[in-house]
Enzyme design. Structure first.
Site, short mmCIF file in Angstrom:
data_model
loop_
_atom_site.label_atom_id
_atom_site.label_comp_id
_atom_site.label_asym_id
_atom_site.label_seq_id
_atom_site.Cartn_x
_atom_site.Cartn_y
_atom_site.Cartn_z
N HIS A 72 12.85 20.47 -3.07
CA HIS A 72 13.28 18.99 -3.20
C HIS A 72 12.71 18.67 -3.88
O HIS A 72 13.52 17.51 -4.79
CB HIS A 72 13.10 17.98 -1.75
N GLN A 98 14.39 12.63 -1.90
CA GLN A 98 15.54 12.78 -0.86
C GLN A 98 14.91 11.04 0.40
O GLN A 98 16.58 10.29 0.62
CB GLN A 98 15.10 13.34 0.27
N HIS A 110 10.37 24.31 1.19
CA HIS A 110 11.63 23.58 1.66
C HIS A 110 11.14 22.35 0.59
O HIS A 110 11.97 21.31 -0.15
CB HIS A 110 11.70 23.29 2.97
N GLU A 111 10.08 21.44 0.47
CA GLU A 111 9.70 20.52 0.83
C GLU A 111 9.60 20.74 -0.90
O GLU A 111 9.75 19.61 -1.90
CB GLU A 111 8.45 19.63 1.02
N GLY A 128 9.73 17.27 6.75
CA GLY A 128 8.75 17.26 5.93
C GLY A 128 9.60 15.82 5.45
O GLY A 128 11.07 16.16 6.03
N CYS A 150 17.96 20.09 7.34
CA CYS A 150 17.33 19.33 5.96
C CYS A 150 17.58 17.99 6.72
O CYS A 150 19.32 18.34 7.04
CB CYS A 150 17.79 19.56 5.14
N LEU A 151 17.10 16.85 6.67
CA LEU A 151 17.46 15.58 6.27
C LEU A 151 18.61 15.42 5.45
O LEU A 151 19.77 14.46 5.69
CB LEU A 151 16.31 14.48 6.50
NI NI Z 1 14.91 18.78 3.38
#
Ligand code: NI
Length: 209
Positions: free
Chosen positions: A166, A72, A162-163, A67, A120-121
């Site tokens: 953000h 981000q 999670h998304e 995701g 997480c990225l």
């Molecule tokens: Ni993330």
């Protein structure tokens, strides 16, 4: 060899902008802590945000993310993309078809929670254990502004939470209750992956995803 000159495209042809891979912010960047704004329908349907959504999806694919939220990539609108398709970063995750969520609202169903090891990225090379709701109702819009209303469960519900976190300026790190669960990716694979996959099997058996 005769030189072949590249030909300029005819001026009357309208080429669409190619998709772009956007830079991803990393933990420590203050903008990851910004609450993203609601997207007005007229903005969503305009070419600029549609192009941005293409770029968001392209960036998620490029980084092998499950995701990616607009936050981000330093764009503070309530849009995120989710897709799991035999993901090499998360080989145990059940697949999720490509979903673009606009102005998502998550409403937990019941009190059940499960332990989810997340990465997480924006937090490179780290995994940590967080608790997530096991069942949620997701409402919002798709990228064309059509209403979206679905129930998600289990590991998939964890990805949605999670998304959307953000978009509220939250990282999974904020939800790690025991910092001793934090692990670099290689340490996680060595010491935690096998145990966690057992947990994933139990969650999938119970919730179907
Ligand atoms: Ni993330």
């Amino acid at each position: 060899m005769p030189r072949v000159e590249p030909q300029a495209p005819p001026a009357n042809l309208n080429y669409s902008t190619p998709m772009a891979v956007l830079p991803i912010l990393h933990v420590g960047h203050p903008n990851l802590r910004t609450r993203a704004s609601e997207v007005p329908m007229a903005d969503l349907l305009g070419p600029e945000l549609q192009q941005f959504i293409d770029d968001l999806v392209e960036t998620m694919h490029h980084a092998n993310g499950a995701g990616l939220a607009a936050t981000q990539v330093d764009r503070h609108v309530r849009i995120c993309a989710i897709e799991v398709k035999n993901n090499p970063r998360y080989p145990y995750k059940p697949n999720i078809p490509l979903t673009v969520l606009v102005n998502p609202v998550l409403t937990p169903i019941g009190d059940a929670r499960f332990d989810n090891y997340e990465g997480c990225l924006s937090v490179p090379n780290l995994r940590g254990l967080v608790k997530r709701h096991a069942e949620l109702r997701v409402t919002g819009w798709d990228r064309e502004g059509r209403p979206l209303d679905r129930i998600v469960r289990g590991i998939t519900a964890g990805t949605f939470q999670h998304e959307v976190d953000h978009l509220d300026g939250k990282l999974f790190l904020d939800r790690v209750e025991d910092s001793r669960t934090l692990a670099t990716l290689d340490q996680w694979k060595e010491h935690h992956e096998a145990g966690f996959i057992e947990n994933v099997r139990a969650v999938v058996a119970r919730y179907g995803s």
